[in-house]
Write an enzyme that holds these catalytic residues in place. Structure first.
Site, mmCIF file in Angstrom:
data_model
loop_
_atom_site.group_PDB
_atom_site.id
_atom_site.type_symbol
_atom_site.label_atom_id
_atom_site.label_comp_id
_atom_site.label_asym_id
_atom_site.label_seq_id
_atom_site.Cartn_x
_atom_site.Cartn_y
_atom_site.Cartn_z
ATOM 1 N N SER A 262 0.840 -1.195 0.000
ATOM 2 C CA SER A 262 0.000 0.000 0.000
ATOM 3 C C SER A 262 0.878 1.249 0.000
ATOM 4 O O SER A 262 1.998 1.240 0.523
ATOM 5 C CB SER A 262 -0.892 -0.003 1.241
ATOM 6 O OG SER A 262 -1.821 1.039 1.196
ATOM 7 N N GLN A 284 -0.649 4.435 5.879
ATOM 8 C CA GLN A 284 -0.346 3.444 4.844
ATOM 9 C C GLN A 284 0.907 2.641 5.189
ATOM 10 O O GLN A 284 0.982 1.450 4.892
ATOM 11 C CB GLN A 284 -0.187 4.135 3.494
ATOM 12 C CG GLN A 284 -1.427 4.861 3.013
ATOM 13 C CD GLN A 284 -2.685 3.996 3.078
ATOM 14 O OE1 GLN A 284 -2.732 2.909 2.516
ATOM 15 N NE2 GLN A 284 -3.703 4.474 3.773
ATOM 16 N N HIS A 287 0.619 -0.750 7.173
ATOM 17 C CA HIS A 287 0.305 -2.033 6.544
ATOM 18 C C HIS A 287 1.513 -2.946 6.587
ATOM 19 O O HIS A 287 1.356 -4.170 6.624
ATOM 20 C CB HIS A 287 -0.132 -1.816 5.093
ATOM 21 C CG HIS A 287 -1.542 -1.331 4.964
ATOM 22 N ND1 HIS A 287 -2.630 -2.139 5.196
ATOM 23 C CD2 HIS A 287 -2.042 -0.126 4.621
ATOM 24 C CE1 HIS A 287 -3.738 -1.454 4.995
ATOM 25 N NE2 HIS A 287 -3.412 -0.216 4.649
ATOM 26 N N GLU A 351 -0.830 4.783 -5.624
ATOM 27 C CA GLU A 351 -2.131 4.164 -5.322
ATOM 28 C C GLU A 351 -3.096 5.201 -4.732
ATOM 29 O O GLU A 351 -4.199 5.398 -5.236
ATOM 30 C CB GLU A 351 -1.921 3.017 -4.327
ATOM 31 C CG GLU A 351 -3.210 2.348 -3.869
ATOM 32 C CD GLU A 351 -2.979 1.363 -2.748
ATOM 33 O OE1 GLU A 351 -3.858 0.511 -2.520
ATOM 34 O OE2 GLU A 351 -1.935 1.444 -2.058
ATOM 35 N N HIS A 352 -2.687 5.860 -3.651
ATOM 36 C CA HIS A 352 -3.481 6.914 -3.020
ATOM 37 C C HIS A 352 -2.752 8.241 -3.158
ATOM 38 O O HIS A 352 -1.552 8.323 -2.914
ATOM 39 C CB HIS A 352 -3.675 6.651 -1.511
ATOM 40 C CG HIS A 352 -4.259 5.322 -1.175
ATOM 41 N ND1 HIS A 352 -3.503 4.249 -0.747
ATOM 42 C CD2 HIS A 352 -5.545 4.898 -1.191
ATOM 43 C CE1 HIS A 352 -4.298 3.220 -0.511
ATOM 44 N NE2 HIS A 352 -5.532 3.579 -0.777
ATOM 45 N N ASP A 385 -10.530 4.029 2.351
ATOM 46 C CA ASP A 385 -10.258 2.645 2.744
ATOM 47 C C ASP A 385 -11.500 1.969 3.309
ATOM 48 O O ASP A 385 -11.675 0.761 3.148
ATOM 49 C CB ASP A 385 -9.148 2.608 3.803
ATOM 50 C CG ASP A 385 -7.763 2.819 3.208
ATOM 51 O OD1 ASP A 385 -7.619 2.685 1.979
ATOM 52 O OD2 ASP A 385 -6.836 3.117 3.971
ATOM 53 N N GLU A 439 -6.128 -6.608 -48.198
ATOM 54 C CA GLU A 439 -5.502 -7.545 -47.270
ATOM 55 C C GLU A 439 -5.341 -8.942 -47.860
ATOM 56 O O GLU A 439 -4.773 -9.833 -47.217
ATOM 57 C CB GLU A 439 -6.312 -7.602 -45.968
ATOM 58 C CG GLU A 439 -6.313 -6.267 -45.236
ATOM 59 C CD GLU A 439 -7.044 -6.304 -43.902
ATOM 60 O OE1 GLU A 439 -7.621 -7.357 -43.568
ATOM 61 O OE2 GLU A 439 -7.015 -5.282 -43.191
ATOM 62 N N HIS A 444 -13.179 -13.450 -47.168
ATOM 63 C CA HIS A 444 -13.988 -12.391 -46.570
ATOM 64 C C HIS A 444 -14.881 -11.759 -47.636
ATOM 65 O O HIS A 444 -16.082 -11.557 -47.423
ATOM 66 C CB HIS A 444 -13.085 -11.310 -45.950
ATOM 67 C CG HIS A 444 -12.516 -11.680 -44.617
ATOM 68 N ND1 HIS A 444 -11.689 -12.746 -44.444
ATOM 69 C CD2 HIS A 444 -12.676 -11.102 -43.395
ATOM 70 C CE1 HIS A 444 -11.342 -12.833 -43.169
ATOM 71 N NE2 HIS A 444 -11.926 -11.837 -42.509
#
Length: 453
Positions: A262, A284, A287, A351-352, A385, A439, A444
């Site tokens: 985190s 954070q 963690h 992340e944050h 959170d 192509e 096709h």
């Protein structure tokens, strides 16, 4: 003990290298292991395998030997002897845990569930329909949205219990309409034996919970083993081995992300209160592992936050763990000005991101990369959170450059639906012929021509 925290002044000569080193530390690694971890790997596997090699062996064994390999690795790694019959949590345990739960906790769960569901309902994609009609020529285009049928959710349970992770993964899936949700949590007092977690499962009407964690749980959900049908997608955080296992099985199933430690960046000016900033960084880091980085262009804030970190770490229950994380993954960065601070924030792609400034909306416009963004002095990351509504399952390790946080839309399978009548086909046939000729894909062209003869 003085806090040994990386400090970078972008005006100094070595700032660029220090910042590059910080970016490297916060990027996904995958093969970084402690000496103790290496010794345990040798004891369990007979060789100094890297975490990636450990994960590959576990996933291979689970694929080849099924539930017996899951139970074997659970005994080896989690030191818990389980059987086919005890791997899944029985219904009566959910009911017992729910009856014994604190009513205030259950009410908190209900309120948070509604907050999450309110936000997630707003982001669920809907079917679309486009009609192109010109006389008798008719072309109808649709996008059809359907929820995934079966999803697996990883809930950590090593160092703490995480009912919040259950809410932040299960509720978005339920809001999207997923009918089958399988939850895995390690067989620990903080995991699948945690009564608060089981009570939360019962409140959310989750009835399928398995006592398994690590790479073996990811492999079991991805490949399917006896008693655990395979899922379509695996979401939720975990340790390094869970992250590497999710990467390994991607393609067999979908995954949300490969989550690392985190992390938070606090982007602050002279109006930020040092005690608020320090608290966000520690929140954070606790963690463990976790990263907290301050970026400011106000020089006095650096020393003031450092002093607050020392003060707060000394009195927090997980202060020692947070201190180790801050020294390993944290930093105090002094930028030249607001623009450079925004640029450095984008480079770290955290992340944050907490923008703790006098005019956070104005600074927000200068920043592209972040998983979740928190504005103003009174919006700590803990609000995201736990209670705000967007999921706290977010991209880490710089992947916010391209990855998104988990939401209900991630549980939706989108299919395009195309319907031409004969006149509509005739109108667009020459376009197909031109492209097919360029192509060299003659079949096709023929598939159109044969219908218009």
């Amino acid at each position: 003990m003085s806090l040994n925290l990386l400090t970078i002044d972008t005006r100094s000569g070595n700032a660029e290298q220090l910042f590059a080193d910080l970016r490297q530390k916060l990027s996904p690694q995958g093969d970084v292991v402690s000496d103790a971890g290496r010794e345990r790997t040798i004891a369990l596997f007979g060789a100094p395998l890297t975490p990636q090699q450990v994960v590959e062996r576990i996933c291979r064994d689970v694929r080849e030997r099924g539930v017996s390999a899951v139970l074997e690795y659970t005994a080896k790694l989690d030191r818990k002897e389980l059987t086919d019959a005890t791997l899944r949590v029985p219904a009566e345990e959910f009911e017992k845990a729910h009856r014994a739960a604190d009513p205030r906790f259950l009410e908190t769960v209900r309120q948070i569930r509604e907050n999450i569901a309110e936000f997630q309902r707003a982001v669920v994609p809907d079917d679309i329909r486009i009609l192109r009609q010109n006389g008798a020529a008719r072309v109808e285009l649709r996008q059809r949205c359907r929820p995934l049928k079966r999803v697996g959710v990883c809930v950590p349970g090593g160092a703490a219990a995480y009912p919040s992770t259950l809410l932040m993964t299960v509720v978005p899936a339920q809001t999207a309409g997923v009918k089958e949700i399988a939850v895995v949590a390690p067989p620990t007092p903080f995991g699948a034996y945690n009564t608060d977690l089981l009570a939360c499962c019962h409140e959310l009407r989750v009835t399928e919970v398995y006592r398994m964690g690590g790479a073996q749980a990811v492999a079991a959900m991805a490949y399917g083993v006896a008693g655990v049908p395979r899922v379509d997608k695996i979401v939720g955080p975990g340790n390094l081995f869970v992250a590497l296992a999710k990467r390994h099985v991607f393609g067999e199933v979908d995954i949300d992300s490969i989550a690392g430690p985190s992390e938070v960046i606090v982007l602050a000016d002279e109006t930020a209160r040092p005690e608020f900033v320090a608290a966000d960084l520690i929140s954070q880091a606790e963690h463990s592992p976790g990263s907290g980085v301050l970026i400011t262009w106000h020089p006095p804030l650096i020393d003031a936050v450092r002093a607050e970190l020392e003060k707060q770490l000394a009195h927090l229950a997980r202060g020692d763990l947070a201190r180790v994380s801050m020294e390993a993954y944290g930093a105090l960065i002094l930028a030249r000005d607001e623009d450079e601070a925004a640029r450095l924030t984008d480079l770290l792609a955290t992340e944050h991101l907490h923008i703790s400034t006098a005019e956070p909306d104005r600074l927000l416009d200068k920043i592209q990369n972040a998983g979740a963004i928190f504005l103003g002095h009174y919006t700590p990351v803990a609000m995201g959170d736990y209670v705000a509504g967007p999921s706290h399952v977010l991209p880490t390790g710089g992947t916010a450059r391209f990855a998104n946080g988990l939401c209900a839309a991630d549980f939706i399978k989108r299919s395009s639906v195309i319907h031409y009548n004969r006149e509509g086909l005739a109108r667009d046939a020459d376009l197909v012929r031109q492209m097919a000729d360029k192509e060299g894909l003659t079949a096709h062209r023929a598939s159109v021509d044969i219908r218009l003869q």
